[in-house]
Design a protein around this motif. Structure first.
Motif, PDB file in Angstrom:
ATOM      1  N   VAL A   1       3.455  66.257  -3.333  1.00 30.50           N
ATOM      2  CA  VAL A   1       3.989  65.007  -3.864  1.00 30.50           C
ATOM      3  C   VAL A   1       5.486  65.122  -4.138  1.00 30.50           C
ATOM      4  O   VAL A   1       6.249  64.153  -3.941  1.00 30.50           O
ATOM      5  CB  VAL A   1       3.229  64.578  -5.139  1.00 30.50           C
ATOM      6  CG1 VAL A   1       3.482  65.541  -6.304  1.00 30.50           C
ATOM      7  CG2 VAL A   1       3.600  63.157  -5.523  1.00 30.50           C
ATOM      8  N   LEU A   2       5.939  66.297  -4.569  1.00 31.74           N
ATOM      9  CA  LEU A   2       7.367  66.479  -4.824  1.00 31.74           C
ATOM     10  C   LEU A   2       8.145  66.449  -3.510  1.00 31.74           C
ATOM     11  O   LEU A   2       9.205  65.820  -3.418  1.00 31.74           O
ATOM     12  CB  LEU A   2       7.604  67.788  -5.570  1.00 31.74           C
ATOM     13  CG  LEU A   2       9.054  68.115  -5.928  1.00 31.74           C
ATOM     14  CD1 LEU A   2       9.674  66.988  -6.756  1.00 31.74           C
ATOM     15  CD2 LEU A   2       9.140  69.429  -6.684  1.00 31.74           C
ATOM     16  N   LYS A   3       7.632  67.118  -2.488  1.00 33.80           N
ATOM     17  CA  LYS A   3       8.306  67.102  -1.182  1.00 33.80           C
ATOM     18  C   LYS A   3       8.400  65.683  -0.636  1.00 33.80           C
ATOM     19  O   LYS A   3       9.446  65.252  -0.129  1.00 33.80           O
ATOM     20  CB  LYS A   3       7.593  67.997  -0.182  1.00 33.80           C
ATOM     21  CG  LYS A   3       8.303  68.085   1.171  1.00 33.80           C
ATOM     22  CD  LYS A   3       7.591  68.996   2.125  1.00 33.80           C
ATOM     23  CE  LYS A   3       8.412  69.169   3.413  1.00 33.80           C
ATOM     24  NZ  LYS A   3       8.776  67.880   4.038  1.00 33.80           N
ATOM     25  N   ALA A   4       7.306  64.934  -0.769  1.00 36.22           N
ATOM     26  CA  ALA A   4       7.316  63.552  -0.280  1.00 36.22           C
ATOM     27  C   ALA A   4       8.322  62.709  -1.055  1.00 36.22           C
ATOM     28  O   ALA A   4       9.039  61.884  -0.468  1.00 36.22           O
ATOM     29  CB  ALA A   4       5.918  62.954  -0.395  1.00 36.22           C
ATOM     30  N   ALA A   5       8.391  62.901  -2.367  1.00 30.44           N
ATOM     31  CA  ALA A   5       9.331  62.135  -3.185  1.00 30.44           C
ATOM     32  C   ALA A   5      10.774  62.473  -2.834  1.00 30.44           C
ATOM     33  O   ALA A   5      11.638  61.585  -2.755  1.00 30.44           O
ATOM     34  CB  ALA A   5       9.062  62.398  -4.665  1.00 30.44           C
ATOM     35  N   VAL A   6      11.042  63.760  -2.615  1.00 26.49           N
ATOM     36  CA  VAL A   6      12.397  64.166  -2.216  1.00 26.49           C
ATOM     37  C   VAL A   6      12.750  63.562  -0.861  1.00 26.49           C
ATOM     38  O   VAL A   6      13.847  63.046  -0.653  1.00 26.49           O
ATOM     39  CB  VAL A   6      12.509  65.699  -2.194  1.00 26.49           C
ATOM     40  CG1 VAL A   6      13.830  66.138  -1.551  1.00 26.49           C
ATOM     41  CG2 VAL A   6      12.387  66.272  -3.604  1.00 26.49           C
ATOM     42  N   ASP A   7      11.809  63.613   0.075  1.00 24.06           N
ATOM     43  CA  ASP A   7      12.052  63.054   1.405  1.00 24.06           C
ATOM     44  C   ASP A   7      12.316  61.546   1.356  1.00 24.06           C
ATOM     45  O   ASP A   7      13.072  61.016   2.166  1.00 24.06           O
ATOM     46  CB  ASP A   7      10.867  63.337   2.330  1.00 24.06           C
ATOM     47  CG  ASP A   7      10.739  64.815   2.688  1.00 24.06           C
ATOM     48  OD1 ASP A   7      11.713  65.561   2.467  1.00 24.06           O
ATOM     49  OD2 ASP A   7       9.651  65.215   3.165  1.00 24.06           O
ATOM     50  N   LEU A   8      11.711  60.852   0.390  1.00 19.42           N
ATOM     51  CA  LEU A   8      11.900  59.413   0.264  1.00 19.42           C
ATOM     52  C   LEU A   8      13.207  59.044  -0.445  1.00 19.42           C
ATOM     53  O   LEU A   8      13.578  57.865  -0.488  1.00 19.42           O
ATOM     54  CB  LEU A   8      10.726  58.793  -0.497  1.00 19.42           C
ATOM     55  CG  LEU A   8       9.408  58.704   0.262  1.00 19.42           C
ATOM     56  CD1 LEU A   8       8.283  58.256  -0.666  1.00 19.42           C
ATOM     57  CD2 LEU A   8       9.530  57.739   1.442  1.00 19.42           C
TER      58      LEU A   8
END
Length: 390
Positions: free
Chosen positions: A141-148
């Protein structure tokens, strides 16, 4: 009262930080029961700049959260929003939430949220999502949030989408925990900025200017610096050795995203006015005494203060009110129970102490190297309180 001799000690110690190059300069304010001392030391840049002054403009980053909380309470007092109402009508992107089974679970390994998110959840940072002290790829979830690009690290509102696109991206992710379960830093204030904008039909910048900054005469506070004032903007620095944070020109126009969590610039003079309002010490009052007391109360339960994703000692002697930390017991000489405020990771700090009728503000522009307050800030708090002489 404050001891004149002991205030000289404050200046001497803070001067040492400038002379050693820890910061290029600073502005410090200590005010207690009508007696105010302002110290301006050093310059606005390592390569010279202008002498620091009480109207030097600083990136106050997370001190923005305090302003966002106050603006929220303005609308609560007018019954335009309610603390315990779901935010779904104004923020449909956050309706019908899914919640990760665990922080490390895959993005589709979720369960339904037990209940909707409320305004109170956002104010207390217990709505179920926020920044984590972990590498960007530590959790799916953190990786996805950073990518967004939704603001999971240092404040970079100029690199973010506008508020509607930002909320759409945020709403595409599951929550990290159930609403009301745990404290997660930062993001709640950004959501509040969008909520207040939609509740009033105004841009968040216009709302703050009309309802907070103009009444308090905070003329140098906002999301951008007018061209004629750029010369007063202190230069910002990251890292060790310090490297420039950004260019002054980047602050000449408002960013696409008006971050209620970290987007403001301001001055010591302006935040002093905000502090007097919070202590009901001046003639310009925005909120009732009960509203202010609600903001400055600790709203966290012991379970919500268990922070496996953050500094374990964050709430060693404190809790969280609306948008800021609240001291709950004496831990150092500066820890008066009921003391309220917060800091900006780019080098700023603001506290009000109702019991001592005291305001402390420190403005530098050297970013913190860790989540723990740097030595200059811890020494400033000690020096401010050791000056009490009664």
């Amino acid at each position: 009262m404050l001891s004149t001799m002991r205030l000289r000690r404050l200046r001497d110690v803070l001067t040492g930080y400038v002379e050693r190059g820890d910061v290029p300069g600073l502005v410090a304010l200590v005010s207690r029961r009508g007696q105010t001392q302002v110290e301006t030391i050093g310059t606005t840049a390592y390569d010279g700049g202008r002498p620091m002054s009480a109207d030097t403009v600083f990136r106050v980053s997370s001190m923005s959260k305090l302003v966002t909380a106050a603006a929220t309470m303005l609308l609560v007092e007018e019954c335009r929003i309610r603390l315990d109402d779901p935010v779904d009508p104004l923020l449909p992107e956050l309706a019908g939430r899914r919640v990760l089974r665990s922080l490390g679970a895959g993005l589709h390994d979720t369960v339904p949220a037990y209940r909707p998110i409320t305004v109170r959840d956002l104010l207390t940072f217990t709505w179920g999502f926020g920044q984590l002290l972990a590498p960007p790829d530590a959790y799916p979830v953190l990786k996805a949030a950073v990518d967004l690009g939704i603001g999971m690290a240092e404040p970079r509102p100029r690199a973010m989408a506008d508020q509607d696109e930002w909320l759409k991206r945020l709403g595409s992710l599951p929550l990290m925990a159930q609403p009301g379960e745990r404290w997660f830093y930062h993001t709640g204030s950004d959501v509040l900025g969008v909520l207040l904008s939609r509740a009033t039909g105004m841009s968040y910048a216009d709302l703050l200017r009309e309802r907070v900054f103009a009444p308090l005469r905070m003329s140098d506070t906002g999301f951008a610096v007018p061209a004629e004032s750029l010369v007063r903007l202190a230069h910002g620095y990251w890292g060790d050795p310090p490297t420039p944070l950004d260019t002054q020109e980047e602050w000449a126009v408002p960013p696409p995203f008006l971050s209620g969590a970290g987007g403001l610039v301001s001055t010591v003079e302006d935040f002093f006015a905000f502090g007097r309002m919070m202590l009901r010490a001046g003639d310009r009052r925005l909120l009732s005494r009960p509203a202010l007391e609600t903001m400055m109360a600790d709203h966290l339960t012991p379970a919500q203060k268990v922070l496996p994703h953050w500094a374990a000692d964050e709430f060693e002697a404190s809790g969280w009110g609306f948008g800021g930390k609240v001291t709950t017991r004496r831990h150092t000489i500066a820890d008066t129970p009921g003391r309220y405020g917060w800091d900006g990771g780019l080098g700023t700090s603001w506290r009000v102490d109702p019991e001592e009728e005291m305001i402390t503000i420190l403005m530098t522009q050297r970013a913190w190297l860790s989540p723990s307050p740097p030595p200059i800030l811890r020494d400033f708090w000690t020096l401010a309180y050791q000056a009490i002489d009664d």
